[in-house]
Each structure stands twice: as C-alpha cells, then as structure tokens.
Design an enzyme around this catalytic site. Structure first.
Site, PDB file in Angstrom:
ATOM      1  N   ASN A   1       0.689  -1.209   0.144  1.00  0.00           N
ATOM      2  CA  ASN A   1       0.053  -0.067   0.079  1.00  0.00           C
ATOM      3  C   ASN A   1       0.876   1.236   0.054  1.00  0.00           C
ATOM      4  O   ASN A   1       0.291   2.283  -0.348  1.00  0.00           O
ATOM      5  CB  ASN A   1      -0.828   0.122   1.414  1.00  0.00           C
ATOM      6  CG  ASN A   1      -1.319   1.237   1.672  1.00  0.00           C
ATOM      7  OD1 ASN A   1      -2.423   1.640   0.929  1.00  0.00           O
ATOM      8  ND2 ASN A   1      -0.762   2.037   2.354  1.00  0.00           N
TER       9      ASN A   1
ATOM     10  N   SER B   1      -2.240   0.481  -6.687  1.00  0.00           N
ATOM     11  CA  SER B   1      -2.177   1.561  -7.787  1.00  0.00           C
ATOM     12  C   SER B   1      -2.841   2.879  -7.901  1.00  0.00           C
ATOM     13  O   SER B   1      -3.017   3.129  -6.711  1.00  0.00           O
ATOM     14  CB  SER B   1      -2.363   0.812  -9.276  1.00  0.00           C
ATOM     15  OG  SER B   1      -1.896   1.503 -10.345  1.00  0.00           O
TER      16      SER B   1
ATOM     17  N   TYR C   1       5.418   9.517 -11.745  1.00  0.00           N
ATOM     18  CA  TYR C   1       4.329   9.028 -10.884  1.00  0.00           C
ATOM     19  C   TYR C   1       3.388   8.151 -11.704  1.00  0.00           C
ATOM     20  O   TYR C   1       3.088   6.786 -11.087  1.00  0.00           O
ATOM     21  CB  TYR C   1       3.628   9.840 -10.158  1.00  0.00           C
ATOM     22  CG  TYR C   1       2.386   9.445  -9.215  1.00  0.00           C
ATOM     23  CD1 TYR C   1       2.763   8.812  -8.075  1.00  0.00           C
ATOM     24  CD2 TYR C   1       1.418   9.571  -9.843  1.00  0.00           C
ATOM     25  CE1 TYR C   1       1.698   8.096  -7.331  1.00  0.00           C
ATOM     26  CE2 TYR C   1      -0.121   8.910  -9.173  1.00  0.00           C
ATOM     27  CZ  TYR C   1       0.347   8.209  -7.883  1.00  0.00           C
ATOM     28  OH  TYR C   1      -0.664   7.850  -6.996  1.00  0.00           O
TER      29      TYR C   1
ATOM     30  N   LYS D   1       2.566   3.923 -11.268  1.00  0.00           N
ATOM     31  CA  LYS D   1       1.345   3.121 -11.120  1.00  0.00           C
ATOM     32  C   LYS D   1       1.137   2.101 -12.244  1.00  0.00           C
ATOM     33  O   LYS D   1       0.247   1.268 -11.739  1.00  0.00           O
ATOM     34  CB  LYS D   1       0.209   4.333 -11.003  1.00  0.00           C
ATOM     35  CG  LYS D   1       0.435   5.301  -9.554  1.00  0.00           C
ATOM     36  CD  LYS D   1       0.249   4.489  -8.323  1.00  0.00           C
ATOM     37  CE  LYS D   1       1.405   4.094  -7.531  1.00  0.00           C
ATOM     38  NZ  LYS D   1       1.088   3.349  -6.313  1.00  0.00           N
TER      39      LYS D   1
END
Length: 309
Positions: free
Chosen positions: A113, A169, A198, A202
């Site tokens: 997480n 994600s 970023y 993800k």
C-alpha cells in the site's frame, strides 16, 4: 473517450456493495500493510484489527508508526506491530523482510500500500533509482519476493482463501507507460515530469501484480492491483496549495480508499479472480490494456530481478 468514461466511473463511483463489516473473521491470519501509519494504509490496518488479524504495520518512521499504533489501539482495543521498512533503500527492505521472517512462518495477506507521489525531480532512492519507481515498484517487488516463502506457507495452510498480495495502484495507470531509460538517474529522467514518473510507477504496479499472479498462481498465491479512488491523504503534500484546494472538492476521506483493497485482500468473492484489477468501490474493472501484455510483464519482472540480485 475510454479514459474519460473510466475517470467518471471511478471518480464518482456508486455506493459500495462491500463494507468493512463484510470482512470475514481473520483470527489466526498474519497481515502486513506497508505505509500503514497514515491515510489509506492506516484505515486498512484499523479494519483488519477489528476483525482479529495479527497486523504488522510497516513504515519508515518509528515515531510516526508508534503514534498510529497508539491511535489504532484506542479505536480498536487491539495493537498492531511495528515493522521498520524503507522502500527506498533495498538493504533496508531486506532487513525488514528478515526481521518479519524471524518472527513468522506464514504471511496470509500482504498489502503493498505504501508509496510516494509527485516527488521533486532531484529525489532518488538510496540505490540511485527514481524515487517514485524505486519506492512504488522496485521496493515492493523486492519486499514481496523476500516474503514469498511465508506467503507460500500460508497458501498451503489456507487452501480456501489462499495467500494474497494486494498492490495499490491508481487511476494514473491509464496515463502511464514504462520508459525504461527513466528508472535511474538519467538525462531522460531529468527531462520527464514528476507527474509522468508517478503515472509510470502506477502503471508498473499493475504490470507487477499481473505478472505475480501468472508466476505464482500454481502455488496458491492470489495477486491483485487496484485504484483505491480519489482520496485525500498525505500523498498530496508535494502539490501546491491552490492545486490541493481544487482537488479537495473531488476527494473522498481515507476510509473509502481502504474499501477496495480490503475487498481484494479479504473477500471470498475474489478467489477466482487472480490477476484482476479493482476500481472504486470494490468493483472489478479494467486497467490500461498494455499492463496486461505478458511480454511487458516478463520484461519488467526480469528487469526488477536483475536490480535486486
């Protein structure tokens, strides 16, 4: 048009059919939540504790983690266990996994997480990788691999629910891709925006989760990735005040963000959905199509393995 539809569907989701009260009893289950001291992670730990799991709260800062553990104990009457983990330092990732394995033989659920978002471009991991890719993808890959013996042991003892790895994600996976020459401290990376780096991380989270499912399904491991939703957390700390102010009108509180990953990590409904991607709130969805390409998954996995050998 596809991204726009997904943005509306996931940014303004219908009422969740899954609630925290639907989590089954987790007595005897051992769980790790990375980034469990704040935001979505803290809410995830809270829900797990209330359903009797033994929860290791993995975080970089001992002080912040212990403060979160005290808060959670007041709320739940149960105490999480601090596990020191710096995902931006591979030697520390190894040390953290070894510390856990010295105490536990089984790990039933791993929530990958933790993460960072929109970091200043000059920030790197201790090992010289882009901070966002190194933390969000490489750090979690290495941690998961080191913990695999405990996950496999848990899968053997839990054939009905299996062992699960849940990787957080974001909606950003839809606008990401893998630019291989930006993973390290390279000229190409310095020309790439923090937002694009970023999104790349993800995207990488989804690719990793899918490939993990493919490689370990026969050993009883379930692997999922998800978009937790547009959630107000500390991740936005690198954004300007005006941008944060505008975003607040579109953001939900952290308990909403925990729902989808709790569903993936605990619900019996997902046992036959290995490798899938979930969207707010607790719904099966579709990520960026390229994240599902086996060739991309294999190439990323081989790159990640090479970095930690």
């Amino acid at each position: 048009m596809g991204i726009l539809v997904s943005l509306i569907s996931q940014g303004f989701p219908p009422k969740s059919k899954f609630e925290v009260k639907d989590i089954p009893d987790l007595t005897g289950k051992v769980v790790i939540v990375t980034g469990g001291n704040t935001g979505i992670g803290k809410e995830t730990v809270k829900a797990l504790l209330t359903h009797n799991a033994k929860v290791y709260l993995a975080a970089r800062s001992k002080e912040k983690a212990e403060e979160a553990i005290r808060d959670l104990q007041k709320d739940t009457g149960r105490e999480a266990i601090f596990l020191q983990l710096d995902l931006a330092d591979l030697s520390n990732v190894r040390k953290s996994a070894e510390a856990f394995l010295s105490k536990e033989q089984e790990l039933h659920i791993l929530f990958n997480n933790g993460g960072v978002m929109f970091c200043p471009i000059d920030q790197l991991t201790k090992d010289g990788y882009d901070l966002q890719f190194g933390t969000n993808v490489l750090g979690h890959f290495f941690f998961t691999q080191l913990l695999m013996p405990a996950l496999i042991n848990a899968a053997k003892s839990s054939p009905g629910t299996k062992a699960r790895v849940v990787t957080t994600s974001s909606f950003a996976n839809y606008i990401g891709d893998l630019k291989w020459d930006t993973f390290g401290d390279t000229p190409a990376r310095k020309k790439t925006s923090s937002q694009d780096l970023y999104s790349q991380s993800k995207f990488g989270n989804v690719v990793f989760a899918r490939e993990l499912a493919r490689r370990y399904a026969d050993q009883g491991i379930l692997s999922f990735s998800l978009n937790p939703g547009n959630i107000q957390t500390d991740l936005q700390r690198h954004l300007g005040a005006r941008t944060r102010g505008l975003m607040n009108y579109m953001l939900y509180d952290p308990p909403y963000g925990a729902l989808t990953q709790l569903y993936a990590g605990t619900s019996p409904e997902v046992v036959d959905l290995n490798g899938e991607f979930f969207i707010p709130w607790a719904r099966k969805g579709k990520p960026h199509p390229k994240t599902q390409d086996p060739a991309v998954g294999e190439k990323l996995w081989e790159w990640l393995e090479a970095q930690v050998q």
